[in-house]
Design an enzyme around this catalytic site. Sequence first.
Site, mmCIF file in Angstrom:
data_model
loop_
_atom_site.group_PDB
_atom_site.id
_atom_site.type_symbol
_atom_site.label_atom_id
_atom_site.label_comp_id
_atom_site.label_asym_id
_atom_site.label_seq_id
_atom_site.Cartn_x
_atom_site.Cartn_y
_atom_site.Cartn_z
ATOM 1 N N VAL A 132 61.836 -0.230 98.602
ATOM 2 C CA VAL A 132 61.102 -1.019 97.596
ATOM 3 C C VAL A 132 59.647 -0.464 97.769
ATOM 4 O O VAL A 132 59.046 -0.287 98.814
ATOM 5 C CB VAL A 132 61.145 -2.708 98.162
ATOM 6 N N ALA A 166 66.538 4.006 105.163
ATOM 7 C CA ALA A 166 66.849 5.053 104.271
ATOM 8 C C ALA A 166 66.554 6.573 104.843
ATOM 9 O O ALA A 166 67.360 7.505 104.581
ATOM 10 C CB ALA A 166 66.451 4.974 103.066
ATOM 11 N N TRP A 167 65.634 6.600 105.367
ATOM 12 C CA TRP A 167 65.078 7.869 106.023
ATOM 13 C C TRP A 167 66.005 8.634 106.969
ATOM 14 O O TRP A 167 66.203 9.691 106.953
ATOM 15 C CB TRP A 167 63.785 7.706 106.833
ATOM 16 N N ARG A 200 70.313 -5.673 91.275
ATOM 17 C CA ARG A 200 71.358 -4.511 91.145
ATOM 18 C C ARG A 200 72.239 -4.571 92.662
ATOM 19 O O ARG A 200 73.040 -3.645 92.749
ATOM 20 C CB ARG A 200 70.545 -3.275 91.605
ATOM 21 N N CYS A 209 68.086 0.507 100.435
ATOM 22 C CA CYS A 209 67.017 -0.309 99.547
ATOM 23 C C CYS A 209 65.567 0.103 100.068
ATOM 24 O O CYS A 209 65.264 -0.275 101.017
ATOM 25 C CB CYS A 209 67.263 -1.728 99.518
ATOM 26 N N HIS A 246 54.206 5.614 100.768
ATOM 27 C CA HIS A 246 55.407 5.889 101.638
ATOM 28 C C HIS A 246 56.693 5.800 100.905
ATOM 29 O O HIS A 246 57.754 6.746 101.245
ATOM 30 C CB HIS A 246 55.397 4.858 102.709
ATOM 31 N N ASN A 266 75.251 8.618 96.173
ATOM 32 C CA ASN A 266 73.763 8.044 96.514
ATOM 33 C C ASN A 266 73.699 6.737 95.999
ATOM 34 O O ASN A 266 73.605 6.355 94.482
ATOM 35 C CB ASN A 266 72.470 8.923 95.716
ATOM 36 N N THR A 269 51.335 1.935 99.290
ATOM 37 C CA THR A 269 51.169 3.285 99.549
ATOM 38 C C THR A 269 52.232 4.214 99.108
ATOM 39 O O THR A 269 53.241 3.613 98.443
ATOM 40 C CB THR A 269 51.128 3.429 101.041
#
EC number: 2.5.1.78
Length: 154
Positions: free
Chosen positions: A82, A56-57, A127, A80, A88, A113, A86
């Site tokens: 999850v 996703a980044w 989803r 996705c 992150h 999005n 942490t």
Amino acid sequence: MSHYEGDLRPAGARFVIVCSRWNARITDALVAGACHSLVDNGVPDDAVDVVRVPGAWEIPIVANLLAQAGQHAAIIALGCVVRGDTRHYEHVADLCAEGMMSVQMQTGVPVLNGVLAVECIKDAEMRAGGSHGNKGAETALAALEMVSLLEKLP
């Protein structure tokens, strides 16, 4: 008083799906849902491109390049993220969304999005074709509507 609203008629528009490979079982289902929605609403297969990115980044930079190229009426972003142990997850989900918003505001090309940000993989499954529908399909419908709406606005 004027009233403007988009519809689901593509009018010859091209679309691109930018999807992360991370959590592939989920993202593959999102892509399938998006493609089915587009085709079911009259978009020819050859008017849909799919671009895979690692995670996703990486979605915003690819969306930016595609928007600047001007070959697509809308960009459908799918992924996705999850939650883990942490923070992150928060950084990736929040900054991905901010990046996509920045792209559409700077280029005028809608970036929809459909990046899931979920607590656990079960939430993602619900989803991606489960009990909560397919968010890829829903995001594609929003893309169709936005393209139509932007064409109608003065």
